[in-house]
Design a protein around this motif. Sequence first.
Motif, PDB file in Angstrom:
ATOM      1  N   UNK A 200       0.824  -1.215   0.000  1.00 23.53           N
ATOM      2  CA  UNK A 200       0.000   0.000   0.000  1.00 23.53           C
ATOM      3  C   UNK A 200       0.859   1.268   0.000  1.00 23.53           C
ATOM      4  N   UNK A 201       0.385   2.323  -0.671  1.00 24.93           N
ATOM      5  CA  UNK A 201       1.094   3.604  -0.629  1.00 24.93           C
ATOM      6  C   UNK A 201       0.949   4.263   0.736  1.00 24.93           C
ATOM      7  N   UNK A 202       1.797   5.245   0.997  1.00 23.74           N
ATOM      8  CA  UNK A 202       1.662   5.977   2.257  1.00 23.74           C
ATOM      9  C   UNK A 202       0.591   7.064   2.136  1.00 23.74           C
ATOM     10  N   UNK A 203       0.511   7.915   3.147  1.00 21.24           N
ATOM     11  CA  UNK A 203      -0.546   8.921   3.166  1.00 21.24           C
ATOM     12  C   UNK A 203      -0.459   9.948   2.067  1.00 21.24           C
ATOM     13  N   UNK A 204       0.684  10.084   1.431  1.00 21.91           N
ATOM     14  CA  UNK A 204       0.841  11.003   0.301  1.00 21.91           C
ATOM     15  C   UNK A 204       0.686  10.293  -1.042  1.00 21.91           C
ATOM     16  N   UNK A 205       0.365   8.989  -1.025  1.00 24.13           N
ATOM     17  CA  UNK A 205       0.223   8.237  -2.263  1.00 24.13           C
ATOM     18  C   UNK A 205       1.527   7.737  -2.830  1.00 24.13           C
ATOM     19  N   UNK A 206       2.592   7.766  -2.032  1.00 25.29           N
ATOM     20  CA  UNK A 206       3.911   7.339  -2.502  1.00 25.29           C
ATOM     21  C   UNK A 206       4.142   5.864  -2.199  1.00 25.29           C
ATOM     22  N   UNK A 207       4.811   5.190  -3.122  1.00 26.06           N
ATOM     23  CA  UNK A 207       4.995   3.741  -3.068  1.00 26.06           C
ATOM     24  C   UNK A 207       6.420   3.394  -2.639  1.00 26.06           C
ATOM     25  N   UNK A 208       6.521   2.381  -1.777  1.00 27.93           N
ATOM     26  CA  UNK A 208       7.825   1.816  -1.400  1.00 27.93           C
ATOM     27  C   UNK A 208       8.758   2.835  -0.755  1.00 27.93           C
ATOM     28  N   UNK A 209       8.219   3.783   0.003  1.00 37.78           N
ATOM     29  CA  UNK A 209       9.102   4.676   0.749  1.00 37.78           C
ATOM     30  C   UNK A 209       9.808   3.916   1.869  1.00 37.78           C
ATOM     31  N   UNK A 210       9.216   2.810   2.286  1.00 39.45           N
ATOM     32  CA  UNK A 210       9.810   1.974   3.318  1.00 39.45           C
ATOM     33  C   UNK A 210      10.015   0.578   2.744  1.00 39.45           C
ATOM     34  N   UNK A 211      11.190  -0.011   3.004  1.00 38.47           N
ATOM     35  CA  UNK A 211      11.463  -1.361   2.535  1.00 38.47           C
ATOM     36  C   UNK A 211      11.742  -1.423   1.043  1.00 38.47           C
ATOM     37  N   UNK A 212      11.850  -2.619   0.532  1.00 37.56           N
ATOM     38  CA  UNK A 212      12.198  -2.937  -0.857  1.00 37.56           C
ATOM     39  C   UNK A 212      13.664  -2.572  -1.107  1.00 37.56           C
ATOM     40  N   UNK A 213      13.979  -1.288  -1.342  1.00 34.82           N
ATOM     41  CA  UNK A 213      15.381  -0.890  -1.489  1.00 34.82           C
ATOM     42  C   UNK A 213      15.649   0.385  -0.695  1.00 34.82           C
ATOM     43  N   UNK A 214      16.852   0.482  -0.145  1.00 28.91           N
ATOM     44  CA  UNK A 214      17.327   1.759   0.365  1.00 28.91           C
ATOM     45  C   UNK A 214      17.350   2.756  -0.786  1.00 28.91           C
ATOM     46  N   UNK A 215      17.261   4.052  -0.481  1.00 29.51           N
ATOM     47  CA  UNK A 215      17.256   5.064  -1.535  1.00 29.51           C
ATOM     48  C   UNK A 215      18.285   6.153  -1.234  1.00 29.51           C
ATOM     49  N   UNK A 216      19.075   6.479  -2.269  1.00 33.34           N
ATOM     50  CA  UNK A 216      20.066   7.543  -2.164  1.00 33.34           C
ATOM     51  C   UNK A 216      19.396   8.891  -1.909  1.00 33.34           C
ATOM     52  N   UNK A 217      20.035   9.729  -1.101  1.00 31.99           N
ATOM     53  CA  UNK A 217      19.670  11.144  -1.006  1.00 31.99           C
ATOM     54  C   UNK A 217      20.896  11.969  -1.379  1.00 31.99           C
ATOM     55  N   UNK A 218      20.717  13.271  -1.502  1.00 35.86           N
ATOM     56  CA  UNK A 218      21.824  14.143  -1.897  1.00 35.86           C
ATOM     57  C   UNK A 218      22.664  14.597  -0.720  1.00 35.86           C
ATOM     58  N   UNK A 219      22.259  14.311   0.519  1.00 30.94           N
ATOM     59  CA  UNK A 219      22.971  14.808   1.696  1.00 30.94           C
ATOM     60  C   UNK A 219      24.193  13.967   2.046  1.00 30.94           C
ATOM     61  N   UNK A 220      25.260  14.645   2.469  1.00 30.68           N
ATOM     62  CA  UNK A 220      26.409  13.953   3.033  1.00 30.68           C
ATOM     63  C   UNK A 220      26.042  13.414   4.408  1.00 30.68           C
ATOM     64  N   UNK A 221      26.627  12.268   4.762  1.00 34.31           N
ATOM     65  CA  UNK A 221      26.283  11.597   6.015  1.00 34.31           C
ATOM     66  C   UNK A 221      27.158  12.094   7.167  1.00 34.31           C
ATOM     67  N   UNK A 222      26.538  12.253   8.336  1.00 33.25           N
ATOM     68  CA  UNK A 222      27.251  12.415   9.603  1.00 33.25           C
ATOM     69  C   UNK A 222      26.572  11.494  10.599  1.00 33.25           C
ATOM     70  N   UNK A 223      27.296  11.096  11.646  1.00 32.25           N
ATOM     71  CA  UNK A 223      26.735  10.089  12.537  1.00 32.25           C
ATOM     72  C   UNK A 223      25.721  10.646  13.534  1.00 32.25           C
TER      73      UNK A 223
END
Length: 308
Positions: A200-223
């Motif tokens: 099922x999509x989330x409340x905004x109608x978006x699919x697979x925001x959780x699970x399936x695959x990790x997704x890249x973002x543009x931000x550099x990582x800090x711990x």
Amino acid sequence: MIWLAGGEFRMGSDHHYREEAPAHDVRVDGFWIDEHPVTNRQFAEFVRETGHITTAEIPPSASDYPGALPGMLQPASLVFTQTDGPVRLDDWSQWWRYEFGADWRHPTGPDSSLDGLEDHPVVHVSWADVKAYADWAQKDLPTEAEWEYAARGGSTGEFVWGDELAPEGKQMANTWQGEFPHRNSMEDGYLRTSPVGSFPPNGFGLIDMIGNVWEWTSDWFADRHAFQLDKPCCAPSNPKGASLEGSYDPNLPDIRIPRKVVKGGSHLCAPSYCRRYRAAARHAQAIDSSMSHIGFRCVVRGPGPGGA
């Protein structure tokens, strides 16, 4: 793509993994975001039109990896491999295999193919690959704040669908059921990736925001979350995360490979190992690496529907 009007939300978490803290209020402007992760079908169109060769298809250079054994300098990518039985969960090398010939067209190794996987998320894509796709599509990669706002879908629950991982026994995302990494009971129906739209999509109608695959973002990582208050009274607007210099792994001082934030967890996230099937979850990914459980989706910033 789906238009999100933007707004203020609570980003991060103080209740799970250290790198998710501190929880803090953030504002994001409106933006368009892909309804689902980029699929193999979509990525194939990009490759046909541009001739792009992914990082996993290019032999690593000895000058970039001093000390590497010559036999390791072949096109390859990391592929998840189930173990025969329980193993130590602090040693990821037990279930990740550096597979020669694994790439986006051959997701589990040189003898595999995309037959039947056309509508699964593309995997084995490095930062350079996803940035090249986004540039071709005249889009961009989401910031971590944009991604998390989109993933939450307006929910304040533990998970983007509420406070139970599997409400009334229903699997809401492609994750791992059973004992990781040797036994997956596949209550959700999948051992690896799933076709986009399988859950099922989330409340905004978006699919697979959780699970399936990790997704890249543009931000550099800090711990820890890095943010700066615009004003003492107000939440920061459109934060961009850490610096490139701050993204290097402090545990590997001799390896200067920047890391980006990936979000959303994957089909390998399990209650027994990696509870990162939540919007607040975040992980570091070296920009030169690709894996069998990391994909991406794109955003477009600017006017909304009707130019508003």
